[in-house]
Scaffold this motif. Structure first.
Motif, short mmCIF file in Angstrom:
data_model
loop_
_atom_site.label_atom_id
_atom_site.label_comp_id
_atom_site.label_asym_id
_atom_site.label_seq_id
_atom_site.Cartn_x
_atom_site.Cartn_y
_atom_site.Cartn_z
N ALA A 230 -4.98 28.72 75.87
CA ALA A 230 -6.38 28.62 76.27
C ALA A 230 -7.32 28.73 75.07
N ILE A 231 -6.95 28.09 73.98
CA ILE A 231 -7.82 28.05 72.81
C ILE A 231 -7.90 26.62 72.29
N LYS A 232 -8.98 26.34 71.59
CA LYS A 232 -9.16 25.05 70.96
C LYS A 232 -9.70 25.27 69.56
N CYS A 233 -9.15 24.54 68.59
CA CYS A 233 -9.58 24.68 67.21
C CYS A 233 -10.37 23.45 66.77
N TYR A 234 -11.48 23.70 66.14
CA TYR A 234 -12.31 22.63 65.56
C TYR A 234 -12.26 22.78 64.05
N THR A 235 -11.97 21.70 63.35
CA THR A 235 -11.86 21.78 61.90
C THR A 235 -12.65 20.66 61.23
N ALA A 236 -13.00 20.91 59.99
CA ALA A 236 -13.65 19.89 59.16
C ALA A 236 -13.14 20.08 57.74
N ARG A 237 -12.88 18.98 57.07
CA ARG A 237 -12.46 19.03 55.67
C ARG A 237 -13.15 17.88 54.95
N PHE A 238 -13.87 18.20 53.89
CA PHE A 238 -14.69 17.18 53.24
C PHE A 238 -14.97 17.56 51.79
N ARG A 239 -15.39 16.57 51.02
CA ARG A 239 -15.84 16.83 49.66
C ARG A 239 -17.30 17.25 49.73
N PRO A 240 -17.67 18.41 49.17
CA PRO A 240 -19.07 18.83 49.22
C PRO A 240 -19.94 17.92 48.35
N LEU A 241 -21.19 17.80 48.73
CA LEU A 241 -22.11 16.91 48.03
C LEU A 241 -22.17 17.21 46.53
N PHE A 242 -22.09 18.46 46.16
CA PHE A 242 -22.16 18.84 44.75
C PHE A 242 -21.13 18.10 43.92
N HIS A 243 -19.94 17.90 44.49
CA HIS A 243 -18.86 17.27 43.73
C HIS A 243 -18.80 15.75 43.89
N SER A 244 -19.79 15.18 44.57
CA SER A 244 -19.81 13.72 44.69
C SER A 244 -20.03 13.04 43.35
N LEU A 245 -20.59 13.76 42.38
CA LEU A 245 -20.82 13.19 41.05
C LEU A 245 -19.94 13.78 39.96
N THR A 246 -19.25 14.88 40.26
CA THR A 246 -18.46 15.53 39.21
C THR A 246 -17.09 14.89 39.03
N GLY A 247 -16.59 14.24 40.08
CA GLY A 247 -15.25 13.68 40.02
C GLY A 247 -14.16 14.69 40.27
N ALA A 248 -14.52 15.95 40.49
CA ALA A 248 -13.51 16.99 40.72
C ALA A 248 -12.90 16.85 42.10
N ASP A 249 -11.61 17.13 42.19
CA ASP A 249 -10.90 17.05 43.46
C ASP A 249 -11.07 18.37 44.21
N GLU A 250 -12.28 18.62 44.68
CA GLU A 250 -12.61 19.85 45.39
C GLU A 250 -12.96 19.52 46.83
N LYS A 251 -12.43 20.33 47.74
CA LYS A 251 -12.69 20.12 49.17
C LYS A 251 -13.20 21.42 49.80
N VAL A 252 -13.94 21.27 50.87
CA VAL A 252 -14.34 22.39 51.71
C VAL A 252 -13.59 22.27 53.03
N PHE A 253 -13.07 23.39 53.49
CA PHE A 253 -12.37 23.42 54.79
C PHE A 253 -13.08 24.42 55.69
N MET A 254 -13.35 24.02 56.93
CA MET A 254 -13.98 24.91 57.91
C MET A 254 -13.22 24.86 59.22
N LYS A 255 -13.26 25.98 59.94
CA LYS A 255 -12.50 26.06 61.18
C LYS A 255 -13.18 27.01 62.15
N LEU A 256 -13.32 26.57 63.39
CA LEU A 256 -13.78 27.42 64.48
C LEU A 256 -12.68 27.51 65.53
N ILE A 257 -12.42 28.70 66.01
CA ILE A 257 -11.41 28.93 67.04
C ILE A 257 -12.14 29.37 68.31
#
Length: 448
Positions: free
Chosen positions: A365-392
């Protein structure tokens, strides 16, 4: 019987400082004993100096990130001794500040170790004092496994005292202390290896948090030796030779410095609790929900009780004790839904249940919502950095059981989310909230 003090506090760390000042504000006559700098682990050799070193370790990335925004390339240099000196100076400034706060509150500071003579009597140096109530707030200390050569390793306490930056640095242990120092040293330019007994770091955290941090640290250059432990340490002309067992036992690891971050225990060795009749729960002081020990006039808060070993928890427990006993405002502390952060690279923070804990309690009886994306800051740096978020979310009530994040500014964002989770917010409450654009935080209110 007349006592010297209404309240005697043992230990001037987070919990002891908070409780003593709060009790004094209600008119109690209070003294506090401390043998070290005032401030406890957090101020002296924990949260504060460590976070300053975290900040220092970030600058190596900022120089590289600036290139994508049009800044010219520079050749920066780093001075380890200067960092250690300025961090120590700030620690001592904060310690003096805490002393002044005690003076303003009317709390007497007594220097020295306190030990029990009997349930109401303590000895501090050559002085004996009596108190109506006693609060133990002695915190914890790092412990090391007893293997041959362990004396050649250092603990987290020693990290702020190193005179030189180790070029080859190893961390033994996968808890948040080991993870943070591995990230710090890597950011400052060391070659870092982290040795862990399992597949993943940070046991007890949500698995997605664990894997995203570990993968991110690997991308930053930290070398993980998983399912591996240390059998023996030898000091050689080449450096410290670590004899390993497990998946990576085929070849010893040579390093300049080894941080042993395999655990901590309550700091109770010199208290002579047996003279006061205070009962233990294994290595920690046994307490009730209101922090009372087996002696009705003796209380304990913080890491020496081994409940939730975090600075804000010790402060809350200490203030709740003082409010209840001296302010006649009964307070209780819930140890559920406590937000926490790991100041690794990438950073992470969390509040509430992990997915594993939620499934154990609520089944399917649970549902997980997730998001994984490159943050805007790194759109110009070229760094392979990601943000991960999760709600349960519990599907029967729509209540958000847990919120988790890995990525830049996780701790700052989760602090605000923690209010909503603690208040019992639902997923619909999150959905109705307007996001601030463009930010990473808006993803928490746009997950579908």
């Amino acid at each position: 019987m007349a006592y010297d003090y209404d309240l005697f506090v043992i230990g001037a760390g987070s919990g002891g400082l908070a409780s003593s000042k709060r009790a004094a504000s209600y008119g109690a006559k209070v003294a506090i004993a401390e043998n070290d700098l005032v401030g406890g682990t957090c101020v002296i050799r924990g949260c504060v100096p460590k976070k300053l070193m975290v900040y220092a370790s970030h600058f190596s990335h900022y120089y590289k990130d600036a290139l994508g925004y049009g800044w010219s390339e520079v050749e920066p240099s780093f001075d380890w001794k200067k960092l250690v000196d300025v961090v120590d100076k700030e620690v001592r400034r904060l310690s003096e500040l805490h002393i002044s706060f005690l003076e303003k509150a009317g709390v007497e500071l007594i220097r020295g170790y306190a030990k029990f003579i009997d349930p109401h009597t303590l000895e501090v140096g050559d002085r004996k004092v009596t108190a109506d109530k006693i609060l133990i707030a002695t915190g914890g200390h790092p412990v090391k496994p007893q293997i041959p050569g362990i004396e050649h390793s250092i603990s987290s306490d020693d990290m702020f005292l190193l005179t030189e930056k180790p070029q080859r640095f190893a961390v033994w242990g996968g808890g948040y202390i080991g993870v943070e120092f591995a990230s710090i040293l890597k950011g400052l330019g060391s070659e870092v290896t982290q040795i862990i007994r399992r597949d993943w770091i940070l046991r007890g955290f949500d698995q997605d948090i664990r894997s995203n941090i570990q993968d991110g640290m690997s991308k930053h250059g930290v070398n993980f030796l998983t399912n591996t432990t240390i059998e023996k340490i030898e000091k050689t002309d080449e450096g410290l030779k670590l004899i390993l067992t497990g998946e990576h036992a085929e070849k010893p690891l040579i390093v300049d410095q080894l941080l042993c971050a395999t655990g901590r225990k309550p700091n109770l060795g010199k208290l002579m609790l047996e003279n006061a009749g205070v009962e233990m729960n294994q290595d920690a002081i046994a307490v009730t929900l209101d922090s009372q020990t087996s002696q009705p006039h003796i209380y304990a808060v913080g890491d020496c009780t081994d409940r939730v070993n975090l600075t804000p928890v010790a402060i809350a427990e200490g203030r709740a004790f003082a409010d209840t006993e001296y302010g006649h405002l009964p307070q209780s502390i819930s140890h559920e839904n406590i937000a926490t952060a790991v100041f690794s690279q990438p950073e992470a923070a969390t509040i509430g249940m992990s997915e594993e804990q939620a499934k154990e309690k609520f089944g399917e009886a649970i549902k997980c919502y997730t998001a994984r994306f490159r943050p805007l800051f790194h759109s110009l740096t070229g760094a392979d950095e990601k943000v991960f978020m999760k709600l349960i979310v519990e599907t029967n009530t729509d209540r958000v059981l847990g919120a988790h994040m890995v990525g830049k500014d996780s701790a700052e964002l989760i602090q605000g989310i923690a209010i909503a989770v603690s208040m019992g917010a639902t997923k619909k409450d999150f959905d109705r909230t307007m996001g601030i654009h463009p930010t990473s935080g808006e993803e928490f209110v746009t997950m579908r």
